[in-house]
Design a protein around this motif. Structure first.
Motif, PDB file in Angstrom:
ATOM      1  N   VAL A 153       1.011  -1.067  -0.218  1.00 15.54           N
ATOM      2  CA  VAL A 153      -0.053  -0.070   0.146  1.00 15.54           C
ATOM      3  C   VAL A 153       0.989   1.247  -0.039  1.00 15.54           C
ATOM      4  O   VAL A 153       1.757   1.396   0.718  1.00 15.54           O
ATOM      5  N   VAL A 174      -7.313  -0.130   2.164  1.00 20.19           N
ATOM      6  CA  VAL A 174      -6.824  -1.266   1.280  1.00 20.19           C
ATOM      7  C   VAL A 174      -6.347  -2.499   2.094  1.00 20.19           C
ATOM      8  O   VAL A 174      -5.428  -2.275   3.166  1.00 20.19           O
ATOM      9  N   THR A 234      -3.528  -7.208  -2.940  1.00 16.75           N
ATOM     10  CA  THR A 234      -4.270  -6.258  -2.330  1.00 16.75           C
ATOM     11  C   THR A 234      -5.600  -5.967  -2.681  1.00 16.75           C
ATOM     12  O   THR A 234      -5.986  -6.662  -3.735  1.00 16.75           O
TER      13      THR A 234
END
Lengths: 321, 246
Positions: free
Chosen positions: A114, A142, B210
């Motif tokens: 991230v 996220v 993710t």
């Protein structure tokens, strides 16, 4: 298990962004019951100050061959440190070097990344990290789904907390891979405060009417200890150097305080500065869009307001010292 | 030179930002999509300039669904020779990078150009990941690039300045302002783009690293506090006492 923080140095000292990354890693270590370990590449002073932010161990890599920043080599060193320290979380600053190394490491370790985190991870239900998206117009939570997790921290977004431990400094060594990249030259505007690291930024636009009128902008920046910036048209016409251009196509900055003087506030400009904590707009046009994004505003002529503001700031600084 | 230019689809800068499906998806209703500006203005145009100066081929690569075809045709209209779309709905950067890297391994290129970031996710991730997966140099935030044979001299932005590096092909860059000037496609380009090859390939297998759980909008900004132009001392005092910014 440990948290590894890549702490970058510049001219032998830790950068402001590196300290922020260390602070983030130290806080996350306390929260998750992990050990926070920093990795520093190249000669550096003041590494023990990392203890102030909860870093209990500093791996110091000083082999030759890393004086020039090559992301491929740095990625290799970070990956070796991850292996030797059994790290499951790796922290970078989301700055120029973080943007080069963190994605490479993510691919190398097959670890979710991230980038541009603005808060500590939420670890209650999975592992998710908040970041700004759509150029600051929204946020995304996220989730990182892989066992090793990488986070790059947006500068000036997480408050520093004193979390003193003793930092043990240990040498760290590994063979460097040969790579195809050679650094030929580094050109730095060494006399100026770096725009992305400045706490206060004074920015001006077309309302200033010409490059000869920037003296008062520099005076205000000087009085405040601020960096100077400009809008895109001003850089495009050549009134100011391109490296001062902030906005969507130029630099994105997040200072504590941003002065927008004679800038209307087009959406593309706001996209580069809307992360600023406090925005002050000065404009003759009461309808300028910047006033919708600003915390404080003065409707008035910059040529009248700015010199008076310079005097007021000087007076304030003198009485506060 | 064979150059691969990776492009992303992005909502136009002035789009209204809203979310659907319990705030887990971007609301595309009424949104105008464009080629991500950094991919188009800087990566693609610089690639075309290199081809015009020294010959070669410019291929567009996009990872996405058929709704991305209009922006791929736009890139062809600006001047790219051909295009490939890898059919995938993933929004995870590492998965996208794996698609690009796999394609690049099977169809060699001298240079891979990406934009510095997309204007929706602002990740700045894919280009660096592709470079690592290919084990080649990556020059991030490149603002100038000149070629001599297979050696490129590239200027990249660093903290408070510029770094000049030299790399030999193959390599990957992410392009930033300064690389080139935006081009507007002309009528001939638009006509030609209709018949240029656009190959659609199935996705290579990969797992997402993710996932976006939820989007939120920032709290409404409180109204701007106005200070009279004749009373700048008041502004200084507010910045000190109220905002605690000086």
């Amino acid at each position: 298990m440990s948290i590894l923080i890549y702490a970058e140095t510049n001219n032998g000292t830790l950068t402001k962004n590196a300290i922020e990354a260390a602070n983030y890693g130290g806080l996350l270590a306390s929260k998750t019951g992990n050990k926070a370990i920093a990795l520093v590449i190249g000669a550096s002073n003041g590494l023990d100050q990392l203890g102030k932010y909860g870093i209990s161990k500093v791996l110091h890599f000083t082999n030759s061959g890393t004086s020039d920043f090559d992301p491929q080599k740095v990625t290799h060193v970070v990956a070796e440190a991850v292996k030797s320290e059994n790290s499951t979380i790796v922290i970078f600053a989301h700055d120029y070097s973080g943007k080069s190394v963190a994605p490479r490491l993510s691919a190398k370790l097959d670890a979710g990344l991230v980038s541009g985190a603005i808060a500590l991870p939420n670890t209650e239900n999975g592992f998710s990290v908040k970041k700004a998206v759509f150029s600051g117009k929204a946020f995304a939570e996220v989730e990182i789904l892989t066992s090793t997790k990488i986070i790059s921290v947006l500068p000036n977004s997480v408050e520093k907390v004193n979390n003193q431990v003793t930092a043990e400094i240990v040498p760290f060594n590994t063979e460097l891979p040969s790579t195809q990249l050679k650094v030929k030259e580094i050109k730095k505007e060494s006399t100026e405060l770096s725009l992305t690291e400045a706490d206060i930024v004074v920015s001006a636009g077309r309302g200033l009417k010409g490059p000869e009128n920037w003296g008062m902008i520099e005076d205000l920046a000087h009085a405040l200890g601020a960096a100077t910036a400009c809008s895109r048209p001003v850089a495009d016409i050549g009134w100011r150097p391109h490296h001062e251009h902030v906005g969507q196509t130029g630099l994105a900055i997040r200072p504590n305080l941003y002065f927008a003087i004679g800038i209307s506030g087009a959406i593309q400009h706001l996209a580069g500065v809307n992360g600023s904590k406090i925005i002050v707009a000065i404009n003759t046009d009461a309808e300028a869009p910047f006033f919708k994004a600003a915390d404080y505003g003065i409707i008035g002529d910059a040529f009248d307001v700015v010199p008076k503001l310079v005097e007021a700031v000087k007076k304030f600084k003198a009485s506060n010292n | 030179m064979k150059i691969l230019v990776c492009i992303s689809k992005a909502p136009d800068t002035t789009s209204k930002i809203a979310f659907t499906d319990n705030n887990s998806k971007f609301d595309e209703n009424g949104v105008q999509f464009i080629v991500n500006p950094y991919d188009e203005w800087y990566a693609l145009v610089r690639a075309l300039e290199i081809k015009e100066a020294g010959g070669g081929n410019v291929t567009i690569l996009n990872v996405g669904g058929a709704d991305n075809d209009p922006i791929i045709r736009k890139a062809l209209a600006i001047g790219a020779d051909d295009a490939v779309r890898i059919e995938s709905s993933t929004e995870d950067a590492l998965s996208v990078a794996k698609q690009i890297a796999e394609y690049t391994k099977q169809n060699t290129f001298d240079m891979v150009f990406c934009g510095k970031e997309t204007i929706d996710y602002n990740g700045s991730q894919v280009a660096g990941m592709v470079a690592e997966l290919l084990n080649v140099p990556f020059v991030s935030l490149a603002s100038k690039l000149s070629l001599s044979g297979n050696t490129a001299t590239i200027e990249r932005e660093i903290e408070g300045g510029v770094e000049v590096v030299e790399v030999t092909t193959p390599f990957v860059i992410s392009a930033a302002k300064g690389m080139a000037e935006a081009r507007i496609p002309n009528m001939r380009g638009i006509m030609a783009a209709r018949t240029k090859p656009l190959t659609v390939l199935p996705a290579y297998s990969s797992q997402n690293a993710t996932k976006v759980k939820a989007f939120t909008l920032p709290p409404a900004k409180s109204a701007c506090k106005f200070v009279d132009a004749s009373n700048v001392e008041e502004l200084v005092s507010l910045l000190h006492n109220e905002a605690k910014a000086i």
